[in-house]
Design an enzyme around this catalytic site. Structure first.
Site, mmCIF file in Angstrom:
data_model
loop_
_atom_site.group_PDB
_atom_site.id
_atom_site.type_symbol
_atom_site.label_atom_id
_atom_site.label_comp_id
_atom_site.label_asym_id
_atom_site.label_seq_id
_atom_site.Cartn_x
_atom_site.Cartn_y
_atom_site.Cartn_z
ATOM 1 C CG ASP A 195 -26.686 33.091 1.171
ATOM 2 O OD1 ASP A 195 -26.484 32.785 -0.018
ATOM 3 O OD2 ASP A 195 -26.091 32.539 2.125
ATOM 4 C CB SER A 196 -26.840 35.042 -4.312
ATOM 5 O OG SER A 196 -28.167 34.638 -4.587
ATOM 6 C CG ASP A 227 -29.718 30.286 0.667
ATOM 7 O OD1 ASP A 227 -29.529 29.107 1.019
ATOM 8 O OD2 ASP A 227 -29.037 30.855 -0.192
ATOM 9 C CD GLU A 249 -23.360 28.297 2.054
ATOM 10 O OE1 GLU A 249 -23.619 29.157 1.184
ATOM 11 O OE2 GLU A 249 -22.345 28.365 2.791
ATOM 12 C CD GLU A 282 -21.438 28.249 -5.404
ATOM 13 O OE1 GLU A 282 -21.032 29.372 -5.753
ATOM 14 O OE2 GLU A 282 -22.298 28.077 -4.515
#
Length: 301
Positions: A80-81, A119, A151, A218
């Site tokens: 989703d970056s 994602d 996430e 991360e």
């Protein structure tokens, strides 16, 4: 003075200074392997057992994905970056399932060997396991991804468990979770201090116990990431988490120097692609304005 024997010639396919591996072992390697089939989560698990480190990059289109696939990158993340570096959003939060599905399908079409991980964007799994299964199923069926990523640690363990029990491999993501940017008020390093470190370790173990095949760490202190890596039997994928993780991932536009302005501390730019591409565009424009393009060799008669 003792006379040293000459160094042996490196084996075919090896690089000077490297320890040559038997052909059978090289064929199994995630990076540099000779197999032509797609990488699977079983290959990822086997790499952990061998102690093999491996690279992961993001990709958002078929052409770029094909370049990375041909370069031997074993795992590609349709992250989703894309919100920040491909779609023009200020964060990952606005990215939709439609966008992720469309671009994931393009990456799958552009690859032959890489494991493609899609994602799950913000709002597509937070309601609970059933919503997560619906979203993940769409990515598997419509885009053809081999796994999904989401996430969260303990808070997402039930989602991970249902997806895995339903036959969908899951890569988890703990530490700094960018979809929580509004709650964090930015992108701070996570896991500093004893309480925060213990929570991150619990999060990593929770997703492992739920069945995740790997976990992204991360923006985590290197010492903590090393401890997490030693504590898990699934591989850790570091991004700003030090050298001891089993794998490393970067956003490709950061890695290749396409990103304008500041980049995170953990980014190494291996190319200044923004400058190269801009230079090519200027050269094209100058030739058009100057009347030298198209030349005779580019012209039909």
């Amino acid at each position: 003075m003792t006379q040293l024997s000459p160094a042996p010639e490196p084996a075919a396919g090896s690089t000077p200074g490297s320890t040559a591996k038997p052909a059978s072992e090289r064929s199994k390697s995630l990076y540099g392997g000779t197999g032509s089939r797609r990488i699977t989560v079983r290959d990822i698990a086997a790499a952990k057992e061998r102690g093999e480190k491996w690279p992961m990059l993001t990709a958002y289109d078929a052409m770029t994905a094909s370049v990375f696939d041909e370069a031997g990158i074993p795992v590609l993340l349709v992250g989703d970056s894309m919100g920040n570096c491909h779609l023009g959003y200020e964060s990952t939060v606005p990215v939709t399932m439609d966008e992720i599905t469309l671009l994931s399908a393009a990456v799958v079409r552009g690859t032959k060997r890489s494991l493609v991980v899609g994602d799950l964007p913000f709002g597509s799994y937070q309601e609970g396991p059933v919503q997560a299964l619906r979203s993940a199923t769409r990515l598997v069926k419509e885009a053809g991804v081999g796994a999904v990523k989401l996430e969260g640690g303990e808070r997402s363990a039930e989602q991970v468990e249902l997806l895995v029990s339903s036959g969908i491999p899951v890569m988890a993501h703990v530490g700094l979770t960018p979809q929580s940017v509004n709650a964090y008020g930015g992108y701070p390093v996570q896991g500093r201090g004893e309480e925060a470190a213990q929570q991150l370790l619990r999060d990593a173990k929770a997703v492992q116990d739920a069945g995740a095949f790997a976990v992204v760490l991360e923006a985590v202190p290197a010492e903590l990431a090393a401890e997490v890596t030693r504590s898990l039997h699934i591989p850790t994928v570091g991004i700003g988490a030090g050298l001891e993780c089993d794998a490393q991932v970067l956003v490709w536009t950061d890695m290749a120097g396409m990103t304008a302005g500041r980049v995170p501390k953990f980014v190494k730019q291996y190319l200044n692609m923004r400058e190269l591409l801009g230079g090519a565009a200027k050269e094209f424009a100058q030739e058009v304005v100057g009347g030298t393009f198209p030349a005779e060799e580019h012209t039909f008669h």
